[in-house]
Design a protein around this motif. Sequence first.
Motif, PDB file in Angstrom:
ATOM      1  N   GLY A 146       0.618   0.708  10.046  1.00  0.00           N
ATOM      2  CA  GLY A 146      -0.647   0.606   9.579  1.00  0.00           C
ATOM      3  C   GLY A 146      -0.426   0.068   7.869  1.00  0.00           C
ATOM      4  O   GLY A 146      -1.445   0.343   7.339  1.00  0.00           O
ATOM      5  N   GLY A 147       0.437  -1.450   7.950  1.00  0.00           N
ATOM      6  CA  GLY A 147       0.554  -2.082   7.183  1.00  0.00           C
ATOM      7  C   GLY A 147      -0.366  -3.353   7.544  1.00  0.00           C
ATOM      8  O   GLY A 147      -1.634  -3.523   7.901  1.00  0.00           O
ATOM      9  N   SER A 148       0.536  -4.937   6.087  1.00  0.00           N
ATOM     10  CA  SER A 148      -0.750  -5.594   6.541  1.00  0.00           C
ATOM     11  C   SER A 148       0.392  -6.950   6.772  1.00  0.00           C
ATOM     12  O   SER A 148       0.618  -6.943   6.540  1.00  0.00           O
ATOM     13  N   ASP A 149      -0.881  -7.879   7.082  1.00  0.00           N
ATOM     14  CA  ASP A 149       0.114  -9.263   6.469  1.00  0.00           C
ATOM     15  C   ASP A 149       0.089 -10.310   6.127  1.00  0.00           C
ATOM     16  O   ASP A 149       0.091 -11.212   6.140  1.00  0.00           O
ATOM     17  N   ALA A 150      -0.171  -9.717   4.300  1.00  0.00           N
ATOM     18  CA  ALA A 150      -0.313 -10.087   3.824  1.00  0.00           C
ATOM     19  C   ALA A 150       1.724 -11.021   3.281  1.00  0.00           C
ATOM     20  O   ALA A 150       2.167 -10.709   3.763  1.00  0.00           O
ATOM     21  N   SER A 151       1.315 -12.060   2.058  1.00  0.00           N
ATOM     22  CA  SER A 151       2.333 -12.818   2.373  1.00  0.00           C
ATOM     23  C   SER A 151       3.860 -12.186   1.393  1.00  0.00           C
ATOM     24  O   SER A 151       2.859 -11.837  -0.567  1.00  0.00           O
TER      25      SER A 151
ATOM     26  N   SER B 115      12.162   3.398   8.895  1.00  0.00           N
ATOM     27  CA  SER B 115      10.492   3.357   8.546  1.00  0.00           C
ATOM     28  C   SER B 115      10.309   4.202   7.300  1.00  0.00           C
ATOM     29  O   SER B 115       9.105   3.711   6.789  1.00  0.00           O
ATOM     30  N   SER B 116       9.862   5.487   8.727  1.00  0.00           N
ATOM     31  CA  SER B 116       8.849   6.741   7.684  1.00  0.00           C
ATOM     32  C   SER B 116       9.554   6.800   7.071  1.00  0.00           C
ATOM     33  O   SER B 116       8.511   7.316   5.775  1.00  0.00           O
ATOM     34  N   ARG B 117      10.328   7.236   6.785  1.00  0.00           N
ATOM     35  CA  ARG B 117      11.703   7.833   5.097  1.00  0.00           C
ATOM     36  C   ARG B 117      11.284   6.559   3.690  1.00  0.00           C
ATOM     37  O   ARG B 117      11.012   7.066   3.544  1.00  0.00           O
ATOM     38  N   LEU B 118      11.587   5.659   4.205  1.00  0.00           N
ATOM     39  CA  LEU B 118      11.107   4.280   3.423  1.00  0.00           C
ATOM     40  C   LEU B 118       9.612   4.960   2.701  1.00  0.00           C
ATOM     41  O   LEU B 118       9.134   4.693   1.244  1.00  0.00           O
ATOM     42  N   ILE B 119       9.040   4.413   3.697  1.00  0.00           N
ATOM     43  CA  ILE B 119       7.301   4.767   3.539  1.00  0.00           C
ATOM     44  C   ILE B 119       6.929   6.109   2.395  1.00  0.00           C
ATOM     45  O   ILE B 119       6.491   5.943   1.300  1.00  0.00           O
ATOM     46  N   GLU B 120       8.245   7.767   3.175  1.00  0.00           N
ATOM     47  CA  GLU B 120       7.677   8.607   2.594  1.00  0.00           C
ATOM     48  C   GLU B 120       7.937   8.108   0.649  1.00  0.00           C
ATOM     49  O   GLU B 120       7.541   8.763  -0.358  1.00  0.00           O
ATOM     50  N   ALA B 121       9.678   7.668   0.656  1.00  0.00           N
ATOM     51  CA  ALA B 121      10.351   7.543  -0.534  1.00  0.00           C
ATOM     52  C   ALA B 121       8.633   6.743  -1.451  1.00  0.00           C
ATOM     53  O   ALA B 121       8.812   6.621  -3.229  1.00  0.00           O
ATOM     54  N   GLY B 122       8.343   5.232  -0.839  1.00  0.00           N
ATOM     55  CA  GLY B 122       7.310   4.477  -1.527  1.00  0.00           C
ATOM     56  C   GLY B 122       6.029   4.958  -2.430  1.00  0.00           C
ATOM     57  O   GLY B 122       6.203   4.929  -3.788  1.00  0.00           O
ATOM     58  N   THR B 123       5.759   6.377  -1.686  1.00  0.00           N
ATOM     59  CA  THR B 123       4.499   6.729  -1.304  1.00  0.00           C
ATOM     60  C   THR B 123       4.827   7.758  -3.294  1.00  0.00           C
ATOM     61  O   THR B 123       4.275   7.965  -3.502  1.00  0.00           O
TER      62      THR B 123
ATOM     63  N   THR C 114       2.783  -1.748   4.243  1.00  0.00           N
ATOM     64  CA  THR C 114       2.232  -0.353   4.000  1.00  0.00           C
ATOM     65  C   THR C 114       1.928  -0.118   2.608  1.00  0.00           C
ATOM     66  O   THR C 114       0.781   1.500   2.597  1.00  0.00           O
ATOM     67  N   LEU C 115       2.560  -0.063   1.304  1.00  0.00           N
ATOM     68  CA  LEU C 115       3.014   0.448   0.054  1.00  0.00           C
ATOM     69  C   LEU C 115       1.863  -0.481  -0.763  1.00  0.00           C
ATOM     70  O   LEU C 115       2.356  -2.204  -0.812  1.00  0.00           O
ATOM     71  N   ASP C 116       1.675   0.476  -1.709  1.00  0.00           N
ATOM     72  CA  ASP C 116       0.220  -0.915  -2.547  1.00  0.00           C
ATOM     73  C   ASP C 116       1.157  -0.705  -4.156  1.00  0.00           C
ATOM     74  O   ASP C 116       1.346  -2.227  -4.381  1.00  0.00           O
ATOM     75  N   ASN C 117       1.875   0.126  -4.355  1.00  0.00           N
ATOM     76  CA  ASN C 117       2.755   0.080  -5.356  1.00  0.00           C
ATOM     77  C   ASN C 117       3.536  -1.042  -5.834  1.00  0.00           C
ATOM     78  O   ASN C 117       5.051  -0.787  -6.407  1.00  0.00           O
ATOM     79  N   ILE C 118       3.358  -2.650  -5.580  1.00  0.00           N
ATOM     80  CA  ILE C 118       5.062  -3.532  -5.277  1.00  0.00           C
ATOM     81  C   ILE C 118       4.727  -3.784  -6.494  1.00  0.00           C
ATOM     82  O   ILE C 118       4.061  -4.671  -6.576  1.00  0.00           O
ATOM     83  N   VAL C 119       5.955  -4.246  -6.838  1.00  0.00           N
ATOM     84  CA  VAL C 119       5.841  -5.730  -7.843  1.00  0.00           C
ATOM     85  C   VAL C 119       6.109  -6.872  -7.446  1.00  0.00           C
ATOM     86  O   VAL C 119       6.286  -7.062  -6.467  1.00  0.00           O
TER      87      VAL C 119
END
Length: 361
Positions: free
Chosen positions: A125-130, A272-280, A310-315
């Motif tokens: 469910g992510g994107s191909d952003a650089s 990956s699911s655990r990391l995504i849950e932690a990031g959320t 898949t996450l938005d709040n990334i520096v």
Amino acid sequence: MRITAVSTAVRSVILQETQFRRGRPVAGTQDILFVRVETESGHVGFGEASSWAIFTGLTANASKVVVDEIIGPEITGLDVSRTHEIARALDRYPHLPAHPRSAVDMALADVNARILGVPTYRLLGGSDASWALSYSISEAEPDAVRSIAETRIGEGYRIFKLKAGSHPELDGARISALRHAAPKAAIRVDFNGSATEAGLRELSPVLQTCDVDFVEQPYPAGQWGRMRSTRAWFESRIALDESIGGEDDVRRVGEDGLADIIALKLGRFGSSSRLIEAGTLAARLGMSIYAGAMNESRLGMSASAATFSTLDNIVEGCDFYYPYTVLGEPGFTGGAEVVDAELRLGSDAGHGIDLPMGWFV
């Protein structure tokens, strides 16, 4: 579609550069555990586990034993698409190390994406952003810091992480040298748990003068009271890395206001699911995420980037430079590529990498 085989291979890869971790040189060769999952349809997927025992507590061969004797037998015969069922089977082993489990999880994501004919980031469910790469500098002498930064700037790098604490008497000069060499770059300082309160107080004016973006992991993991007292007077933003071993740590850090940023690493979370849950969860608690990594090859970095996408709040900036600058030729190509110090995910199915079949015989 059932899993018919889980096989492993440990490969030794030459290091093109010498780096330092906690003051110790990392040079020569590096062992990496690779995992192959095969299904009854003939589809295969690949994953890997970080092998730095100083961070993971496991060598590549120790992780291989975990996969060969526990994880592989447990999931063979299960439906590869029923990832929750697979997770429940592995949860029967509450002390299962995260890194070998993560290697198998990478392989499962790879094979499922290949079955669907999509890149792994689409499956998740992510994107191909650089991704802008951050380059870590660990050399002790200020002149060496300056020289390395100038070289990497010529390659397009504009974000640097300076490893500090091993030579505290030089850290102020090292930070100043880096800022002089890279006047427009983002600079972060990572202590890997080796700072002292007195050292931070002494260094604080330099951190402010040199406009350091954030300070990472000043104290060893678990020293929550020490972190809490430091937050009361320390002016710079703080990121925590080694302190974050799971979702409970994310919640504690966020609820207690102990950090502005947390560094997450796929290998440390086991899936990956655990990391995504932690990031959320981090986002809900008002924290940003630093996309971290260890010493994985381009296979592991491709899987990590797909997960973080898949996450938005990334520096801005990530630790994914290692296989493209430090690690030698691992015996395969493909996956995410680097152009002008930016990591770019590809459009091939899965992670976009095929490992040689002969490795797993």
